[in-house]
Design an enzyme around this catalytic site. Structure first.
Site, short mmCIF file in Angstrom:
data_model
loop_
_atom_site.label_atom_id
_atom_site.label_comp_id
_atom_site.label_asym_id
_atom_site.label_seq_id
_atom_site.Cartn_x
_atom_site.Cartn_y
_atom_site.Cartn_z
N ARG A 181 -2.85 22.11 -13.83
CA ARG A 181 -1.60 21.20 -13.99
C ARG A 181 -1.86 20.68 -15.86
NH1 ARG A 181 1.13 16.16 -10.68
NH2 ARG A 181 2.58 15.78 -12.16
N LYS A 200 3.71 11.73 -10.59
CA LYS A 200 3.00 10.70 -11.45
C LYS A 200 3.59 9.78 -11.72
CE LYS A 200 0.42 13.79 -14.25
NZ LYS A 200 0.25 14.39 -15.92
N GLU A 227 -4.13 17.27 -11.05
CA GLU A 227 -4.17 17.78 -12.38
C GLU A 227 -5.87 17.70 -12.78
OE1 GLU A 227 -2.32 16.44 -16.56
OE2 GLU A 227 -3.26 14.89 -15.77
N GLU A 238 10.84 19.80 -23.67
CA GLU A 238 10.08 19.87 -22.36
C GLU A 238 10.50 21.04 -21.54
OE1 GLU A 238 7.46 18.03 -21.48
OE2 GLU A 238 7.71 16.13 -22.37
N HIS A 297 9.58 10.90 -27.43
CA HIS A 297 8.45 11.68 -26.67
C HIS A 297 8.83 13.01 -27.07
CE1 HIS A 297 5.38 12.72 -24.00
NE2 HIS A 297 6.16 13.42 -23.30
N HIS A 301 1.34 18.20 -26.13
CA HIS A 301 1.21 16.77 -25.81
C HIS A 301 0.11 16.21 -26.42
CE1 HIS A 301 4.52 17.41 -23.00
NE2 HIS A 301 4.47 16.14 -22.47
N ARG A 361 0.79 -1.19 0.09
CA ARG A 361 -0.12 -0.09 0.04
C ARG A 361 0.82 1.47 -0.13
NH1 ARG A 361 -2.82 -3.00 3.77
NH2 ARG A 361 -4.68 -4.13 2.74
N HIS A 365 1.23 13.09 -28.27
CA HIS A 365 1.00 11.61 -27.79
C HIS A 365 0.30 10.92 -28.96
CE1 HIS A 365 0.37 12.69 -23.21
NE2 HIS A 365 1.81 12.26 -23.51
N ASN A 373 0.45 20.13 -20.62
CA ASN A 373 0.24 19.42 -21.51
C ASN A 373 0.44 20.14 -22.87
OD1 ASN A 373 -0.30 16.93 -20.30
ND2 ASN A 373 -2.23 17.74 -19.85
N LYS A 405 7.55 24.04 -12.94
CA LYS A 405 6.71 22.93 -12.89
C LYS A 405 6.40 22.84 -11.42
CE LYS A 405 5.83 18.24 -13.41
NZ LYS A 405 6.16 16.89 -14.28
#
Ligand code: GLY
Length: 364
Positions: free
Chosen positions: A241, A143, A237, A185, A265, A248, A121, A252, A245, A227
């Site tokens: 947040r 994340k 998010e 980025e 990426h 992105h 956990r 993506h 993106n 950031k």
């Protein structure tokens, strides 16, 4: 000289140390997370082969140090790999006060964070990112995820590391294409949050592309600081947040169309930003500002974009995990440093803009 930054989040705080040699002087929070404990080092053989010796100051603090190898790249981010690690950790006597150290690029960090989040956990972990992209983006913000065959990053948790160590001297061994990928980025965060970063990258670009640890350190520190501001305002998010993106949404989809091999990426994000700048210019971004970002992307350098079918790209865009029940949001700077999230763009405009973009990605 290293910089010390801090990210406050709902479960506590993360200390982030940035600079050449940051690994040699672990922050007290990092020392506490691994001191006297059974520590699982999650890494890839390639990264360990190049840099394992650099972890001596961390290893010396652990009671026991166990290396767990995972594949490089997206191959690592599978539930089967996570399960294998959990079983090895149990067998080795892992307990709730054991820790994980993630040592590698974004994929290793995402997987190791996921494994730490799920094991008994949730146990402590420390991120030691070894790519520029992971230092400026993926390792910060909590994340974690693995992929399902249907969609990238579709299973994961927010689980913040106790510490992140961005040692820029690890970046000297990166291929230039990896450094370029990470710089996109940085351009992203500069354009939507902190335009001074765009100038800083432009000024030191030749040294950055050589992987110069001293030139990279202030850029990484500034990108991480920007950031942190966004993540602290919206850790899970739900709104702001999503600014992260920028580039992105299309990026993506491009990665997915080219099978995650054709484009890195960061490169896909580079093209995604070129696309979003077109939407931005129609919504108030002045042409000179758009040119400034485009020119920096051009100087950093993108590989040629292969042919793609507009319908397929649109379909993948709609499938993007950021698509909400309330619709797909596009992110762009309204002015440099003033990022916007726009869920009201007519799909017909997106289709028409994509057709223009396919004909010439660089045009404004
Ligand atoms: N990489 C985007 C985020 O951390 O939200």
């Amino acid at each position: 000289m290293t910089a010390r930054l801090e990210l406050r989040h709902p479960a506590g705080r993360t200390t982030i140390r940035v600079g050449a040699g940051a690994l040699d002087e672990p922050a007290p929070e990092v020392a506490a997370a691994i001191g006297g404990k059974l520590v699982f080092l999650v890494t890839s053989p390639a990264v360990a082969g190049l840099h394992a010796g650099r972890l001596a100051a961390l290893e010396a603090r652990a009671r026991e140090w166990r290396r767990l190898d995972v594949p490089d790249g997206e191959e690592a981010k599978r539930l089967e790999v996570a399960q294998e690690l959990w079983r090895e950790m149990l067998e080795a006597g892992g307990k709730r006060d054991s820790s994980v150290v993630a040592f590698g690029g974004g994929t290793v960090g995402d997987l190791a964070g996921f494994v730490a989040a799920g094991f008994l956990r949730g146990i402590d972990y420390v991120q030691v990112p070894t790519t520029l992209l992971a230092q400026v983006d993926a390792s910060v913000g909590g994340k974690t995820a693995v992929n399902l065959p249907e969609a990238k990053n579709s299973v994961g948790f927010f689980h913040h590391p106790a510490g992140v160590i961005c040692d820029t001297s690890l970046l000297a061994t990166l291929e230039p294409a990896e450094l370029r990928s990470g710089l996109f980025e940085v351009v992203k965060i500069g354009a939507i949050q902190q335009p001074a970063l765009l100038d800083a990258v432009a000024e030191s670009l030749p040294r950055l592309l050589e992987g110069d640890a001293g030139a990279l350190a202030p850029i990484v520190a500034a990108a991480v600081a920007a950031k942190i501001e966004v993540v602290e305002a919206d850790p899970s998010e739900s709104d702001r947040r999503r600014l992260l993106n920028f580039g992105h949404t299309l990026g993506h989809a491009l990665e997915s169309v080219f099978g995650y091999r054709g484009l890195r990426h960061g490169e896909a994000v580079g093209y995604g930003m070129l696309f979003a700048l077109r939407l931005a210019e129609r919504r108030g971004l002045d042409a000179a500002a758009a040119r400034r970002v485009r020119e920096l992307i051009r100087r950093i350098g993108l590989p040629p974009l292969g042919d793609f079918a507009i319908d397929e790209l649109l379909e993948r865009t709609a499938r993007d995990k950021k698509a909400r029940e309330t619709g797909l949001a596009w992110v762009y700077p309204r002015a440099l440093g003033d990022g916007r999230i726009d869920a009201a763009i007519d799909p017909a405009e997106i289709r028409a803009t994509l057709a223009e973009f396919a004909a010439d990605p660089w045009a404004g």
